[in-house]
Write a protein that holds these residues in place. Structure first.
Motif, short mmCIF file in Angstrom:
data_model
loop_
_atom_site.label_atom_id
_atom_site.label_comp_id
_atom_site.label_asym_id
_atom_site.label_seq_id
_atom_site.Cartn_x
_atom_site.Cartn_y
_atom_site.Cartn_z
N SER A 3 60.76 54.03 31.31
CA SER A 3 61.19 55.14 32.17
C SER A 3 60.04 56.04 32.61
O SER A 3 60.09 56.65 33.68
CB SER A 3 62.25 55.97 31.46
N ASN A 4 58.97 56.12 31.81
CA ASN A 4 57.83 56.97 32.18
C ASN A 4 56.68 56.16 32.77
O ASN A 4 55.54 56.63 32.86
CB ASN A 4 57.35 57.78 30.98
N CYS A 5 56.97 54.92 33.17
CA CYS A 5 55.94 54.01 33.67
C CYS A 5 55.32 54.51 34.98
O CYS A 5 55.97 55.16 35.80
CB CYS A 5 56.56 52.63 33.89
N ILE A 6 54.04 54.19 35.15
CA ILE A 6 53.34 54.40 36.42
C ILE A 6 53.02 53.03 37.01
O ILE A 6 52.45 52.17 36.32
CB ILE A 6 52.04 55.20 36.23
N VAL A 7 53.40 52.81 38.26
CA VAL A 7 53.10 51.55 38.95
C VAL A 7 52.06 51.82 40.02
O VAL A 7 52.19 52.76 40.81
CB VAL A 7 54.36 50.92 39.57
N ILE A 8 51.03 50.98 40.07
CA ILE A 8 49.95 51.11 41.04
C ILE A 8 49.98 49.94 42.02
O ILE A 8 50.06 48.78 41.60
CB ILE A 8 48.57 51.12 40.35
N PHE A 9 49.94 50.24 43.31
CA PHE A 9 49.69 49.25 44.36
C PHE A 9 48.43 49.72 45.10
O PHE A 9 48.53 50.58 45.97
CB PHE A 9 50.84 49.17 45.35
N SER A 10 47.30 49.19 44.78
CA SER A 10 46.06 49.63 45.44
C SER A 10 45.52 48.51 46.31
O SER A 10 45.00 47.50 45.81
CB SER A 10 45.01 50.05 44.40
#
Length: 273
Positions: free
Chosen positions: A170-177
């Motif tokens: 629930s506290n995840c950070i997802v990166i699309f760079s």
């Protein structure tokens, strides 16, 4: 110079091996050079399928070899920073993604770096991320997963590489760079991520169009040897932002490294706000 008549695309769509010279001539007329950068595109074209047919593709071993060489150079101290397989002696003066990760990450937090290559974001920013003891997972194609996990073992890097998306916390950070523009089914990927409701989604270095989305072949003349090209899409800004249902836009910035149509975005889940 960005206007391509429909009949040109129709002819390209019907090309055959017997018309290589005609094809080459038409493609040369469609080339776009972005001033002040190394970026060069062919297009716009009518479809992703056409751009894919006329390019070599992301799965080229040449791409992997260049990224692997640059990543090893950072890990062995032969350079300070790498980006897209290019080696730099110093870190960039401005890096908004690094600033956000330093600000937003918490101890033991899950971070998903979708299309994160060989973990360059973590490796180059390990001075701010290592102390967080993150569960940092790079999602990549299988060839990158193999070499990424080998590097992680060799250099004791606390990063996992996988071709499968895990269950998001629930506290995840997802990166699309610098990755969404190279995904044919980008909408499905974003839907898959947002359906699991991670807390933050960071999208960086994405090219956007003011009106309709456009398909291109991204040329890499002189960057790889031999040349490598791949299909990409410059998304409609409205279409892109509309795909983040149940998320609110917290921050937008101009890419720190790319042409002015490349943007960065920080989204937060409305349930997390």
């Amino acid at each position: 110079m960005r206007i391509v008549k429909k009949e040109v695309n129709d002819k390209l769509g019907r090309w055959s091996k017997g018309s290589t010279l005609l094809l080459t001539t038409m493609l040369n007329h469609l080339k776009l050079k972005i001033p002040g950068t190394q970026l060069e595109y062919t297009g716009p074209l009518d479809s992703w399928e056409l751009a894919e047919k006329l390019s070599s593709g992301w799965d080229s071993p040449i791409v992997l070899a260049k990224v692997l060489e640059a990543t090893r150079a950072v890990l062995t101290g032969n350079c300070s920073y790498e980006r897209d397989g290019t080696q730099f002696s110093t870190h960039p003066v401005k890096n908004t993604l690094r600033e956000l990760l330093d600000e937003l990450t918490e101890k033991n937090q899950q971070v998903i770096d979708f299309g994160g290559g060989l973990g360059g974001t973590y490796i180059c920013d390990s001075d701010v991320l290592l102390k967080k003891e993150l569960e940092y997972i790079v999602i990549e194609q299988q060839s990158f997963v193999h070499h990424g996990n080998a590097l992680a073992r060799e250099f004791s890097i606390p990063v996992k590489f996988s071709s499968e998306l895990p269950k998001l916390e629930s506290n995840c950070i997802v990166i699309f760079s610098g990755v969404i523009q190279y995904l044919q089914h980008w909408e499905s990927v974003i839907e898959l991520i947002t359906s699991q409701e991670p807390r933050y989604i960071i999208v960086d270095r994405i090219p956007l169009e003011k009106k309709e989305s456009k398909f291109f072949i991204q040329e890499n003349t002189g960057y790889y040897e031999p040349n490598v090209s791949y299909p990409c899409i410059h998304l409609s800004r409205q279409e892109f932002l509309g795909s983040f249902q149940n998320y609110r836009l917290i921050k937008e910035w101009k890419s720190d490294f790319d042409p002015k149509n490349h943007r960065g975005f920080l989204f937060e889940g409305r349930k997390s706000a």
